[in-house]
Write a protein that holds these residues in place. Structure first.
Motif: not given
Length: 399
Positions: A374-377, A379-386
């Protein structure tokens, strides 16, 4: 990223030696990471990575079996095979570092750190054996450093291939192979229990697999005669809760990552199948050579299947919840069925079809897989935004 100027197809030799000569003739010059890389160089380089990991895989598999049979291991054939893979890796990391081809800063850094960790761990492991004698467990600190170094290297290779390889079946095939190697390296310590339970049963039925000098050495380490207590200490020193937590919980998380990057429907099952197929091939080979064999983790196929089914069902937190439930039910259910193969099929035969395991760990796996998945979702969205912000500012983001 600019496209590299490639050489005509008919100029590229078929043999690895010819390709190596062509590479050093045309591309051996200093460059920063992220250099445009010709397609044939990229394929050749990462093909050599697969070959290096294959040497290390065969060497480590044989080495685990070797240590359940022989006390002596200086210049043992498994070590020599593993060393071939290590030498290839040293050359590859040197090439990536000098030319900047086939990698970016982050993937190169992981390759370098992983190799350095492995090269530090190797002499520490030798010193450990010299000072403390026989290292009875695959989970010792020096051994864990070896796995960690290899895993960091493999993460760098995975990242580099994802960053530079063009879409297509070849990209997917190499990626699947790299994930199978990563899964094997992480799973490897569990082999202690898989070989150990069969080694213990062999001693109990009066057919010890280990040579007498190994049994004497292991018994002397705890000041004991060679009896069941000493053999149990040698073969099964790991608590029964470790095996299922690592073999089901941790492997499920790796298979989730593999499924996300591979993208096709049965990706997690395919990675698990590749590993289980390898173990199934090694089993008769080791047996034919007269070496100890292990139980084979067939239940991993159902862990992979559970991950794939969860990806097909829903998304977000609901996917994580479904995945945790499926992984726990399929993984522990398949493991229990595998453990019953011996009594159901072989009757009272003094052997086992799976190592002992603490089933209460299913609750830990259920909660842990859900929380991390659940935490991976987010994290992935923040990484994509960065990454998107970096692109908007004109920077070149790393994957």
């Amino acid at each position: 990223m600019a496209k590299a100027v490639d050489v005509p197809v008919d100029v590229i030799p078929r043999s690895p030696v010819g390709k190596t000569r062509l590479f050093f003739t045309r591309h051996w010059h200093r460059g920063a990471p992220g250099q445009p890389t010709p397609d044939w160089v990229l394929r050749f380089c990462y093909g050599m990575w697969l070959a290096a990991f294959a040497f290390k895989l065969v060497g480590s598999s044989w080495d685990m079996s070797w240590h359940f049979m022989w006390l002596r291991d200086d210049l043992a054939p498994p070590h020599l095979i593993n060393t071939v893979g290590t030498v290839i890796i040293v050359v590859l990391v040197a090439i990536h570092s000098y030319t900047g081809l086939g990698c970016d800063k982050r993937s190169l850094r992981l390759m370098q750190v992983g190799l350095l960790t492995f090269l530090i761990a190797a002499p520490l492991d030798v010193i450990n054996h010299r000072v403390n004698g026989l290292d009875l467990t695959a989970w010792s600190p020096s051994h864990m450093m070896l796995y960690l170094g290899t895993g960091i290297m493999q993460a760098g290779v995975l990242l580099g291939w994802l960053r530079f390889s063009p879409p297509g079946r070849f990209r997917t095939g190499v990626l699947l192979g790299l994930w199978a190697f990563f899964l094997e390296n992480t799973f490897f310590p569990n082999g202690q229990q898989e070989y150990g339970i069969l080694g213990l049963r062999a001693w109990e039925r009066g057919e010890p697999e280990a040579e007498q000098s190994l049994l004497d050495f292991a018994a002397n380490q705890i000041g004991h005669p060679v009896d069941r207590t000493a053999v149990l200490h040698f073969t099964m020193p790991i608590p029964s809760w470790v095996y299922p937590l690592w073999g089901i919980g941790v492997m499920a998380l790796i298979l989730v990552l593999a499924r996300r990057t591979l993208g096709f429907r049965w990706a997690a099952t395919s990675v698990a199948l590749a590993y289980v197929a390898y173990r199934s091939v090694m089993w008769p080979l080791l047996l034919g050579l007269g070496f100890p064999v292990s139980t084979v983790p067939f239940y991993l196929l159902f862990v992979g299947l559970a991950v794939d089914l969860a990806f097909a069902m829903t998304s977000g937190v609901l996917r994580a919840a479904a995945g945790a439930l499926l992984v726990t039910a399929f993984g522990y259910g398949a493991f229990w069925l595998q453990s019953q193969f011996r009594p159901w099929v072989l009757g009272d035969a003094h052997t086992e079809s799976a190592p002992p395991a603490a089933y209460w760990t299913a609750l830990v796996v259920l909660g842990g897989v859900f929380a991390l998945w659940a935490a991976a979702g987010p994290f992935t969205r923040r990484w994509s935004a960065r990454r998107g912000l970096a692109v908007a500012r004109g920077a070149t983001p790393e994957p």
